[in-house]
Design a protein around this motif. Structure first.
Motif, PDB file in Angstrom:
ATOM      1  N   PHE A   1       0.831  -1.206   0.000  1.00  0.00           N
ATOM      2  CA  PHE A   1       0.000   0.000   0.000  1.00  0.00           C
ATOM      3  C   PHE A   1       0.867   1.258   0.000  1.00  0.00           C
ATOM      4  N   CYS A   2       1.909   1.278   0.828  1.00  0.00           N
ATOM      5  CA  CYS A   2       2.779   2.463   0.910  1.00  0.00           C
ATOM      6  C   CYS A   2       3.513   2.707  -0.398  1.00  0.00           C
ATOM      7  N   VAL A   3       4.033   1.640  -1.010  1.00  0.00           N
ATOM      8  CA  VAL A   3       4.730   1.783  -2.287  1.00  0.00           C
ATOM      9  C   VAL A   3       3.783   2.282  -3.367  1.00  0.00           C
ATOM     10  N   ALA A   4       2.566   1.708  -3.414  1.00  0.00           N
ATOM     11  CA  ALA A   4       1.580   2.132  -4.409  1.00  0.00           C
ATOM     12  C   ALA A   4       1.185   3.598  -4.203  1.00  0.00           C
ATOM     13  N   ALA A   5       1.032   4.011  -2.932  1.00  0.00           N
ATOM     14  CA  ALA A   5       0.670   5.399  -2.641  1.00  0.00           C
ATOM     15  C   ALA A   5       1.781   6.361  -3.058  1.00  0.00           C
ATOM     16  N   LEU A   6       3.026   6.004  -2.765  1.00  0.00           N
ATOM     17  CA  LEU A   6       4.153   6.852  -3.160  1.00  0.00           C
ATOM     18  C   LEU A   6       4.281   6.923  -4.673  1.00  0.00           C
ATOM     19  N   LEU A   7       4.054   5.795  -5.336  1.00  0.00           N
ATOM     20  CA  LEU A   7       4.132   5.754  -6.799  1.00  0.00           C
ATOM     21  C   LEU A   7       3.055   6.638  -7.424  1.00  0.00           C
TER      22      LEU A   7
ATOM     23  N   LEU B   1       5.763  12.617 -17.659  1.00  0.00           N
ATOM     24  CA  LEU B   1       4.775  11.699 -17.090  1.00  0.00           C
ATOM     25  C   LEU B   1       4.617  10.450 -17.942  1.00  0.00           C
ATOM     26  N   VAL B   2       4.548  10.620 -19.248  1.00  0.00           N
ATOM     27  CA  VAL B   2       4.386   9.467 -20.147  1.00  0.00           C
ATOM     28  C   VAL B   2       5.588   8.532 -20.038  1.00  0.00           C
ATOM     29  N   LYS B   3       6.789   9.101 -20.055  1.00  0.00           N
ATOM     30  CA  LYS B   3       7.989   8.268 -19.934  1.00  0.00           C
ATOM     31  C   LYS B   3       8.044   7.557 -18.584  1.00  0.00           C
ATOM     32  N   GLN B   4       7.652   8.264 -17.537  1.00  0.00           N
ATOM     33  CA  GLN B   4       7.660   7.655 -16.208  1.00  0.00           C
ATOM     34  C   GLN B   4       6.603   6.556 -16.097  1.00  0.00           C
ATOM     35  N   LEU B   5       5.464   6.742 -16.755  1.00  0.00           N
ATOM     36  CA  LEU B   5       4.427   5.708 -16.754  1.00  0.00           C
ATOM     37  C   LEU B   5       4.914   4.435 -17.441  1.00  0.00           C
ATOM     38  N   VAL B   6       5.666   4.600 -18.519  1.00  0.00           N
ATOM     39  CA  VAL B   6       6.212   3.433 -19.222  1.00  0.00           C
ATOM     40  C   VAL B   6       7.191   2.689 -18.321  1.00  0.00           C
ATOM     41  N   TRP B   7       8.122   3.440 -17.713  1.00  0.00           N
ATOM     42  CA  TRP B   7       9.072   2.808 -16.793  1.00  0.00           C
ATOM     43  C   TRP B   7       8.364   2.210 -15.591  1.00  0.00           C
ATOM     44  N   GLY B   8       7.325   2.900 -15.115  1.00  0.00           N
ATOM     45  CA  GLY B   8       6.562   2.383 -13.986  1.00  0.00           C
ATOM     46  C   GLY B   8       5.855   1.081 -14.319  1.00  0.00           C
ATOM     47  N   ALA B   9       5.298   0.994 -15.537  1.00  0.00           N
ATOM     48  CA  ALA B   9       4.642  -0.251 -15.957  1.00  0.00           C
ATOM     49  C   ALA B   9       5.642  -1.400 -16.032  1.00  0.00           C
ATOM     50  N   LEU B  10       6.842  -1.120 -16.589  1.00  0.00           N
ATOM     51  CA  LEU B  10       7.891  -2.146 -16.627  1.00  0.00           C
ATOM     52  C   LEU B  10       8.315  -2.537 -15.217  1.00  0.00           C
ATOM     53  N   GLY B  11       8.399  -1.547 -14.329  1.00  0.00           N
ATOM     54  CA  GLY B  11       8.780  -1.814 -12.951  1.00  0.00           C
ATOM     55  C   GLY B  11       7.762  -2.674 -12.226  1.00  0.00           C
ATOM     56  N   VAL B  12       6.477  -2.406 -12.455  1.00  0.00           N
ATOM     57  CA  VAL B  12       5.425  -3.215 -11.821  1.00  0.00           C
ATOM     58  C   VAL B  12       5.481  -4.655 -12.326  1.00  0.00           C
TER      59      VAL B  12
ATOM     60  N   PRO C   1      13.004   7.660  -3.835  1.00  0.00           N
ATOM     61  CA  PRO C   1      12.446   6.402  -4.357  1.00  0.00           C
ATOM     62  C   PRO C   1      10.944   6.486  -4.619  1.00  0.00           C
ATOM     63  N   PHE C   2      10.535   5.952  -5.785  1.00  0.00           N
ATOM     64  CA  PHE C   2       9.134   5.821  -6.217  1.00  0.00           C
ATOM     65  C   PHE C   2       8.489   7.150  -6.603  1.00  0.00           C
ATOM     66  N   ILE C   3       9.152   8.284  -6.364  1.00  0.00           N
ATOM     67  CA  ILE C   3       8.527   9.583  -6.610  1.00  0.00           C
ATOM     68  C   ILE C   3       9.286  10.388  -7.666  1.00  0.00           C
ATOM     69  N   SER C   4      10.600  10.497  -7.534  1.00  0.00           N
ATOM     70  CA  SER C   4      11.389  11.301  -8.467  1.00  0.00           C
ATOM     71  C   SER C   4      11.356  10.728  -9.883  1.00  0.00           C
ATOM     72  N   TYR C   5      11.514  11.614 -10.850  1.00  0.00           N
ATOM     73  CA  TYR C   5      11.612  11.184 -12.240  1.00  0.00           C
ATOM     74  C   TYR C   5      12.935  10.462 -12.463  1.00  0.00           C
TER      75      TYR C   5
ATOM     76  N   LEU D   1      12.664   1.410 -11.920  1.00  0.00           N
ATOM     77  CA  LEU D   1      12.653   0.002 -12.312  1.00  0.00           C
ATOM     78  C   LEU D   1      13.343  -0.866 -11.270  1.00  0.00           C
ATOM     79  N   ILE D   2      14.518  -0.459 -10.820  1.00  0.00           N
ATOM     80  CA  ILE D   2      15.272  -1.254  -9.859  1.00  0.00           C
ATOM     81  C   ILE D   2      14.589  -1.260  -8.493  1.00  0.00           C
ATOM     82  N   MET D   3      14.064  -0.119  -8.070  1.00  0.00           N
ATOM     83  CA  MET D   3      13.399  -0.055  -6.771  1.00  0.00           C
ATOM     84  C   MET D   3      12.169  -0.951  -6.722  1.00  0.00           C
ATOM     85  N   LEU D   4      11.381  -0.961  -7.770  1.00  0.00           N
ATOM     86  CA  LEU D   4      10.188  -1.819  -7.801  1.00  0.00           C
ATOM     87  C   LEU D   4      10.579  -3.296  -7.869  1.00  0.00           C
ATOM     88  N   THR D   5      11.660  -3.602  -8.575  1.00  0.00           N
ATOM     89  CA  THR D   5      12.155  -4.979  -8.592  1.00  0.00           C
ATOM     90  C   THR D   5      12.600  -5.414  -7.203  1.00  0.00           C
TER      91      THR D   5
END
Length: 366
Positions: A2-8, A28-39, A320-324, A330-334
């Motif tokens: 929950f905390c990771v999802a909220a920060l993301l 935002l678009v680039k971060q969403l792509v990286w975020g999807a790969l990270g998830v 982590p999880f917030i900055s561009y 990717l590594i933090m979510l892994t």
């Protein structure tokens, strides 16, 4: 989770808010792509058996060292801001020092488990680990990336302590590393200016300390509840790197002290959960792996928030999880996925132990 999802989620919102005036939704678009790969990587890491990583600990570390060496080559690595830290694939950048964080943690966890009985000795407890720690940290240091190098060294030291290395063995190499860092900073005019601007912020607020001073103004203007989402003024060119390392100041300006304290509370909760997972891990490898990941996330967040609030000199580490930053996300979510994998197998081990205890109790009663 929950905390990771909220920060993301907060990171995505604040990234658009902080950059919409300059580039619209580009970041935002680039971060969403990286975020999807990270998830995807997070789910995959949580689904696998983390104990398989033992087989890949050394190959992954060697591969990471090769990447860190290659990025220093002028014909291969991309240079920006006076540092050569990235591989640039037609506009898509990857930072191998981010991979080094995970690779070093996995390698130390494997080493700590394999030589658990010998961690109290000087040779296997401190000398051998310091060799491969020194290689990775040294390559990151010469990029130059002082902040990540200090972070990696600190996480490694914490893992060695948990693995059973004596404090008296850790003090000498830590002292030498600190002396070398001080010597390097003393002969680095740019970073010495940063340190002096941190010590005397008011005197340097229009020069080297401009970024830190403007970040403090943003936090102060935000007050308790902030100016409102999208109403921040410091993002209009006053705070450099406001969408990356200094995004915490924009959160404070637009959402106020309540939001910034909530971010701090979320990281504290992640650290507490990580410590609990490390304590309940079914084996030494899992315990050290969870310890390293937890310390990595917590310390990186602490350093970033400390820099933005001027409690620490500028080091250039993302939140982590917030900055561009795609590589870091990717590594933090892994790493979070690996932490969940350790927790999952710890719960399985607890269930098995409870079942065995119940069977023994029933046998005695019968």
């Amino acid at each position: 989770v929950f905390c990771v999802a909220a920060l993301l989620a907060l990171g995505m919102v604040m990234l658009y808010s902080s950059s919409m005036v300059q580039v619209g939704a580009h970041y935002l678009v680039k971060q969403l792509v990286w975020g999807a790969l990270g998830v995807i990587c997070c789910i995959a890491a949580a689904a696998i058996d983390y104990r398989w990583l033992r087989k890949f600990a050394l190959p992954l570390l060697v591969f990471t060292a090769i990447l860190l060496a290659l990025v220093l080559d002028a014909h291969i690595g991309a240079k920006a801001g006076g540092a050569r830290r990235w591989f640039d694939f037609h506009g898509v950048r990857f930072q191998p020092s981010e991979m080094a964080k995970m690779a070093l943690i996995i390698a130390l966890a494997w080493y700590g488990e394999r030589f658990q009985r010998h961690m109290t000795s000087w040779t296997k407890g401190i000398l051998i680990p310091c060799l491969f720690i020194g290689v990775i940290v040294g390559l990151v240091f010469v990029e130059p990336d002082r902040g990540t190098a200090v972070l990696l060294a600190s996480v490694s030291a914490a893992m060695l302590v948990v693995a059973g290395v004596r404090w008296t063995y850790i003090v000498p190499p830590t002292t030498l590393a600190g002396a070398w860092l001080a010597f390097s900073l003393y002969h680095d005019p740019m970073r010495m200016k940063r340190i002096f601007s941190w010590l005397y912020l008011e005197e340097n607020k229009s020069g080297v300390g401009y970024q830190a001073y403007q970040a403090m103004l943003a936090l102060g203007v935000g007050g308790w509840t902030g100016l409102g989402l999208g109403n921040g003024r410091q993002k209009l060119g006053f705070v450099p790197e406001h969408h990356t390392d200094f995004i915490f100041s924009i959160i404070g300006e637009e959402l106020g002290l309540v939001a910034t304290l909530s971010v701090v509370a979320a990281f504290v909760a992640i650290v507490i959960c990580g410590v609990c997972i490390a304590r309940k891990a079914p084996d030494v490898f899992g315990s050290l792996l969870a310890t390293g990941i937890t310390f990595l996330i917590g310390l990186q967040a602490l350093i970033n928030i400390g820099v933005v609030t001027s409690a620490l000199p500028n080091k250039g580490l993302p939140l982590p999880f917030i900055s561009y930053g795609g590589s870091n996300l990717l590594i933090m979510l892994t790493c979070v996925g690996l932490l969940l994998s350790v927790a999952r197998f710890a719960r399985t081990a607890e269930s098995a132990q409870a079942g065995e205890a119940q069977e023994i109790k029933e046998a005695k009663l019968s």
